[in-house]
Motif scaffolding. Structure first.
Motif, short mmCIF file in Angstrom:
data_model
loop_
_atom_site.label_atom_id
_atom_site.label_comp_id
_atom_site.label_asym_id
_atom_site.label_seq_id
_atom_site.Cartn_x
_atom_site.Cartn_y
_atom_site.Cartn_z
N HIS A 61 0.83 -1.21 0.00
CA HIS A 61 0.00 0.00 0.00
C HIS A 61 0.86 1.26 0.00
N ALA A 62 0.43 2.23 -0.75
CA ALA A 62 1.19 3.48 -0.83
C ALA A 62 1.02 4.28 0.46
N ASN A 106 -7.17 4.25 7.57
CA ASN A 106 -8.09 4.59 6.47
C ASN A 106 -8.87 3.37 5.99
N GLY A 107 -9.27 2.53 6.92
CA GLY A 107 -10.10 1.38 6.60
C GLY A 107 -9.34 0.13 6.18
N GLU A 108 -8.03 0.26 5.97
CA GLU A 108 -7.22 -0.90 5.55
C GLU A 108 -6.45 -1.45 6.74
N ALA A 109 -6.40 -2.77 6.84
CA ALA A 109 -5.68 -3.38 7.97
C ALA A 109 -4.22 -2.94 7.96
N LEU A 110 -3.73 -2.65 9.15
CA LEU A 110 -2.34 -2.21 9.30
C LEU A 110 -1.37 -3.22 8.69
N SER A 111 -1.72 -4.50 8.81
CA SER A 111 -0.84 -5.56 8.30
C SER A 111 -0.71 -5.52 6.78
N ASP A 167 3.34 -2.29 4.10
CA ASP A 167 4.68 -2.80 4.38
C ASP A 167 5.42 -1.80 5.26
N GLU A 168 6.54 -2.29 5.78
CA GLU A 168 7.30 -1.52 6.77
C GLU A 168 7.72 -0.15 6.24
#
Ligand code: ATP
Ligand code: MG
Length: 229
Positions: free
Chosen positions: A1-2, A70-75, A78-79
């Motif tokens: 994810h960006a 923003n609704g997306e799982a933290l996992s 990427d780091e």
């Protein structure tokens, strides 16, 4: 994810225990933070404040529950993306045995010397520039910093990084009242549009926060704004 430009957090029923610990450090934490909101986190020593911030950086994974950005799982982030999205001042600040310049460039590799000097002045560390300027050697074999100087160096790093989410763990601990006020004003000014979670033991400056949460024993026991609490 960006890397997102704005960060809203949704923490849902988060529980966590450190490895080999039977006691839970976090127990059923739920918290929603809108993009641009400023949240202060209070609570007695050992109640889990730093642990909560550390889970937000994915230093640890929760045992139960989840965190969404923003609704997306933290996992899903990427780091690298996560690091780019967060400006962190941790409770224990790390000083590298390196030049003052390199200690700051860690946070913002592209920054010019002018930017570095200017941020040092803004956090009241212009004194560090006196001898060898940005080439001054810090840490082992060089200048050691006082606790308050270290805090301000960490704040300078966070401000240079300038991410949409600021995670601040007692950023003004050990500062005298006047310096603390200056630093809190500076932080308020530069984080106006950003999402901020700030751990603090002080009641000073809390009126500027949208929300205040009080933790105890790994749980949120109170949540409100300044006049409520
Ligand atoms: P303080 O105000 O003193 O900074 P805190 O609210 O930040 O306290 P945490 O550092 O989150 O508290 O610690 C919560 C609990 O987890 C404490 O009981 C602590 O002893 C424990 N703890 C913290 N870090 C670790 C670790 N790395 N391993 C095991 N236990 C830990
Ligand atoms: Mg702590």
């Amino acid at each position: 994810h960006a890397v997102p430009e704005r960060v809203a957090l949704d923490i849902n029923n988060l529980s966590f225990a450190y490895p080999d610990q039977s006691q839970m450090a976090l127990r059923g934490i739920s918290l929603k933070v809108d993009a641009g909101q400023h949240v202060a986190i209070l609570g007695r020593t050992g109640c889990g404040k730093s642990t909560l911030l550390q889970l937000l950086t994915r230093a640890w994974e929760p045992h139960h529950g989840e965190i969404r950005i923003n609704g997306e799982a933290l996992s899903q982030f990427d780091e690298t993306a996560l690091r780019a999205a967060t400006s962190v001042v941790s409770q224990r600040v790390h000083l590298f045995s390196a030049t003052l310049r390199d200690n700051l460039l860690l946070a913002a590799p592209q920054a010019s010397d002018e930017q570095l000097s200017s941020i040092l002045t803004r956090v009241g560390l212009e004194k560090l520039l006196e001898d060898a300027g940005l080439n001054s050697w810090l840490g082992e074999g060089g200048r050691q910093l006082s606790g308050g100087e270290l805090r301000r160096l960490a704040i300078a790093r966070a401000l240079l990084h300038d991410a949409p989410l600021f995670l601040l763990d007692e950023p003004t601990e050990g500062l005298d009242a006047e310096t603390e006020r200056q630093i809190l004003d500076l932080l308020a000014e530069v984080t106006k549009e950003k999402t901020v979670l700030m751990v603090t033991h002080r009641l000073r400056g809390l009126a500027n926060f949208d929300s205040i949460i009080v933790m105890d024993n790994g749980q949120i026991i109170e949540q409100g704004n300044h006049p409520d609490l």
